[in-house]
Design a protein around this motif. Structure first.
Motif, mmCIF file in Angstrom:
data_model
loop_
_atom_site.group_PDB
_atom_site.id
_atom_site.type_symbol
_atom_site.label_atom_id
_atom_site.label_comp_id
_atom_site.label_asym_id
_atom_site.label_seq_id
_atom_site.Cartn_x
_atom_site.Cartn_y
_atom_site.Cartn_z
ATOM 1 N N ASP A 79 0.647 -1.128 0.058
ATOM 2 C CA ASP A 79 -0.101 -0.114 -0.137
ATOM 3 C C ASP A 79 0.859 1.214 0.060
ATOM 4 O O ASP A 79 2.086 1.191 0.024
ATOM 5 N N SER A 80 0.299 2.432 -0.345
ATOM 6 C CA SER A 80 1.229 3.396 -0.713
ATOM 7 C C SER A 80 1.983 3.853 0.579
ATOM 8 O O SER A 80 3.207 4.451 0.504
ATOM 9 N N ARG A 81 1.116 3.997 1.899
ATOM 10 C CA ARG A 81 1.811 4.279 3.013
ATOM 11 C C ARG A 81 3.099 3.231 3.236
ATOM 12 O O ARG A 81 4.370 3.981 3.533
ATOM 13 N N SER A 82 3.127 2.089 3.296
ATOM 14 C CA SER A 82 4.139 1.027 3.323
ATOM 15 C C SER A 82 5.360 1.308 2.577
ATOM 16 O O SER A 82 6.365 1.508 2.575
ATOM 17 N N GLU A 83 5.053 1.886 0.979
ATOM 18 C CA GLU A 83 5.803 2.054 0.009
ATOM 19 C C GLU A 83 6.531 3.326 0.558
ATOM 20 O O GLU A 83 7.624 3.390 0.240
ATOM 21 N N THR A 84 5.867 4.191 0.829
ATOM 22 C CA THR A 84 6.506 5.561 1.359
ATOM 23 C C THR A 84 7.398 5.340 2.291
ATOM 24 O O THR A 84 8.601 6.004 2.353
ATOM 25 N N LEU A 85 6.909 4.725 3.417
ATOM 26 C CA LEU A 85 7.898 4.296 4.613
ATOM 27 C C LEU A 85 9.301 3.575 4.006
ATOM 28 O O LEU A 85 10.112 4.211 4.384
ATOM 29 N N ILE A 86 9.052 2.814 3.226
ATOM 30 C CA ILE A 86 10.039 2.172 2.767
ATOM 31 C C ILE A 86 11.307 2.992 2.073
ATOM 32 O O ILE A 86 12.271 3.059 2.274
ATOM 33 N N GLN A 87 10.504 3.654 1.281
ATOM 34 C CA GLN A 87 11.428 4.634 0.459
ATOM 35 C C GLN A 87 12.267 5.598 1.089
ATOM 36 O O GLN A 87 13.312 6.117 1.112
ATOM 37 N N ARG A 88 11.314 6.098 2.173
ATOM 38 C CA ARG A 88 11.912 7.033 3.219
ATOM 39 C C ARG A 88 12.943 6.347 3.977
ATOM 40 O O ARG A 88 14.148 7.206 4.096
ATOM 41 N N ALA A 89 13.047 5.127 4.466
ATOM 42 C CA ALA A 89 14.028 4.386 5.154
ATOM 43 C C ALA A 89 15.333 4.178 4.298
ATOM 44 O O ALA A 89 16.358 4.341 4.862
ATOM 45 N N ILE A 90 15.084 4.100 2.921
ATOM 46 C CA ILE A 90 16.005 3.502 1.984
ATOM 47 C C ILE A 90 17.088 4.848 1.888
ATOM 48 O O ILE A 90 18.157 4.815 1.677
ATOM 49 N N ALA A 91 16.525 6.021 1.767
ATOM 50 C CA ALA A 91 16.941 7.106 1.055
ATOM 51 C C ALA A 91 18.289 7.472 1.878
ATOM 52 O O ALA A 91 19.512 7.452 1.206
ATOM 53 N N PRO A 92 18.011 7.669 3.210
ATOM 54 C CA PRO A 92 19.345 7.980 4.061
ATOM 55 C C PRO A 92 20.431 6.726 4.093
ATOM 56 O O PRO A 92 21.576 7.006 4.182
ATOM 57 N N LEU A 93 20.012 5.611 4.002
ATOM 58 C CA LEU A 93 20.661 4.326 3.855
ATOM 59 C C LEU A 93 21.619 4.296 2.846
ATOM 60 O O LEU A 93 22.767 3.578 2.897
ATOM 61 N N ARG A 94 21.283 4.761 1.635
ATOM 62 C CA ARG A 94 21.944 4.734 0.383
ATOM 63 C C ARG A 94 23.118 5.502 0.635
ATOM 64 O O ARG A 94 24.218 5.335 -0.299
ATOM 65 N N ALA A 95 23.256 6.571 1.097
ATOM 66 C CA ALA A 95 24.350 7.594 1.458
ATOM 67 C C ALA A 95 25.682 6.926 1.554
ATOM 68 O O ALA A 95 25.607 6.057 2.588
ATOM 69 N N GLY A 96 26.541 7.139 0.815
ATOM 70 C CA GLY A 96 27.982 6.265 1.165
ATOM 71 C C GLY A 96 27.937 5.022 0.737
ATOM 72 O O GLY A 96 29.226 4.340 0.890
ATOM 73 N N ARG A 97 27.076 4.321 0.273
ATOM 74 C CA ARG A 97 26.954 3.025 0.140
ATOM 75 C C ARG A 97 26.636 2.892 -1.421
ATOM 76 O O ARG A 97 26.197 3.458 -2.071
ATOM 77 N N ALA A 98 27.372 1.607 -1.998
ATOM 78 C CA ALA A 98 27.125 1.178 -3.348
ATOM 79 C C ALA A 98 25.789 0.529 -3.246
ATOM 80 O O ALA A 98 25.579 -0.559 -2.478
ATOM 81 N N THR A 99 24.621 0.953 -4.040
ATOM 82 C CA THR A 99 23.274 0.146 -3.762
ATOM 83 C C THR A 99 23.128 -0.402 -5.210
ATOM 84 O O THR A 99 23.073 0.150 -6.139
#
Ligand code: ATP
Length: 405
Positions: free
Chosen positions: A330-350
């Motif tokens: 659902d769009s809420r789950s999707e948004t939460l996941i995207q929000r969690a991933i964004a800072p996680l990606r910093a400095g990492r090869a994804t």
């Protein structure tokens, strides 16, 4: 296990095959019961025979010994009594010997299976003299290392530089699945994999984590061929969120801590907060002690993905592999996941497999896989301008989304 597992049971219900399954289960159980009854009957007869012998044996000795004592042999009473005493001592070893055969046969069956398992040769293993990758720099989720990191940065080679060099692979030697795959991902970069179902996107991520070795070409992490480094040091550098994250039948805390066994409770909670999972866990009556998994509390698809993200945040590896869930969240789950991933990606090869192209608009490199090859590569804008396969996929999704009420 297959019959009684929840997923198996649901499948049978959906396909209305519960009665056939019940028959199969009943047949197997009856067979098992018949064997158990036969075994126990045979054992009864055996103990009965042995019991009879223990009564008849002394009587026979007294009778025959008595005849000898009264006859010309003049056997002494003491000898006869000694014989009876010896006879009593024979019973225990005889019955033990009789069961040895049964015990040995069951053990052989068990050992057959155990040794078959132990003798199985893993296809991927440490080669002699494999080197340890040095421990990677631990990055905090909100690291400021984001953006493009170049090799010259402060003379220090950042850890987490992933390279595919002309890689080919097939699960079966006669059927190649991937051919001539070349690309690289620098720390801080997002490389997205898109393409039709079955194109080999998941397989490509398996090669990056060395679940399999390529049949040709090389996969390199920080300039080391993956085949030259120890599996343990490689695993420490790679974090994966799979489509269907697996949960063990254990508490949420135990499920999380496998990512980093030395993590404190505070660190686990912080990781769950960063993965937008803490509130959902706190709302459960037993919180972090809730038992999950097949026989426990069943988390939703979005919650499982977020839990998997929390595991990765805890582990904090320099290389991230994300396999987006195909089942629509659902769009809420999707948004939460995207929000969690964004800072996680910093400095990492994804390396991210994307089914919804909206999630990779800002990718540094998009690889469009089709027919085992990279059909197109570039950024979202490049690929749209090319008006090729990617543009078609994107427009299709866009149209479907626009048609929805
Ligand atoms: P999707 O988007 O549907 O997840 P994908 O692009 O990730 O697809 P893969 O999972 O990499 O595709 O699978 C590519 C092909 O390899 C498929 O045809 C699949 O059936 C096959 N395949 C996957 N795993 C194995 C395996 N262990 N042994 C043999 N074939 C396999």
């Amino acid at each position: 296990q297959d019959t009684m597992s929840i997923n198996g049971f649901l499948m049978r219900r959906i396909f209305g095959s519960l009665s056939t399954e019940r028959d199969r289960y009943e047949r197997q159980s009856r067979l098992f019961a018949d064997i158990a009854i036969r075994r126990s009957l045979i054992w009864r007869w055996f103990t009965l025979a042995l019991g009879l012998f223990s009564f008849i044996g002394p009587a026979a000795i007294y009778w025959y010994g008595g005849l000898l004592a009264m006859g010309p042999e003049r056997l002494s009473i003491g000898t006869i009594v000694a014989f009876v005493a010896y006879l009593g001592r024979i019973y225990a070893p005889t019955s033990a010997l009789a069961t040895v055969h049964v015990d040995v046969m069951s053990a052989v069956a068990v050992f057959d299976r155990i040794f078959a398992m132990l003798d199985a040769e893993p296809t991927v293993r440490d080669r002699p003299g494999a080197i340890e990758l040095p421990p990677a720099l631990r990055l905090e989720p909100a690291s400021d290392l984001g953006g493009q990191v170049t090799r010259d940065r402060g003379g220090e080679v950042p850890s987490g530089h992933l390279v595919f060099e002309n890689v080919s692979f097939g699960y079966r030697a006669d059927r190649p699945l991937l051919e001539g795959i070349s690309f690289e991902a620098w720390p801080g970069q997002l490389v997205a994999l898109v393409g039709p179902s079955g194109a080999g996107k998941t397989t490509l991520t398996y090669l990056a984590a060395r679940f399999y070795d390529p049949t040709a070409g090389r996969v390199l992490l920080d300039d080391h061929d993956l085949r030259d480094v120890t599996l343990a040091s490689l695993q420490a550098r790679i974090g994966m969120v799979t489509q269907e994250p697996y949960l063990f039948h254990a508490s949420l805390m135990e499920n999380l801590i496998i990512a980093r066994p030395d993590a404190t409770r505070q660190e686990v909670i912080a990781a769950c907060q960063a993965a937008y999972m803490h509130d959902a866990i706190s709302a459960l009556p037993e919180g972090y002690d809730t038992v999950v998994g097949e026989r426990g509390y069943r988390l939703s698809g979005g919650e499982r993905q977020r839990l998997a993200l929390a595991r990765v945040i805890l582990k904090s590896p320099p290389v991230l592999i994300l396999d987006e869930a195909t089942s629509s969240l659902d769009s809420r789950s999707e948004t939460l996941i995207q929000r969690a991933i964004a800072p996680l990606r910093a400095g990492r090869a994804t390396l991210a497999i994307a089914h919804r192209l909206s999630t990779i608009l800002d990718a540094d490199l998009i690889l469009v896989l089709a027919g085992g090859r990279i059909e197109e590569r570039g950024t979202h804008a490049d690929l749209l301008a090319r008006r090729g396969l990617y543009a078609r996929l994107y427009e299709e999704q866009f149209r479907v989304a626009a048609d929805l009420p």
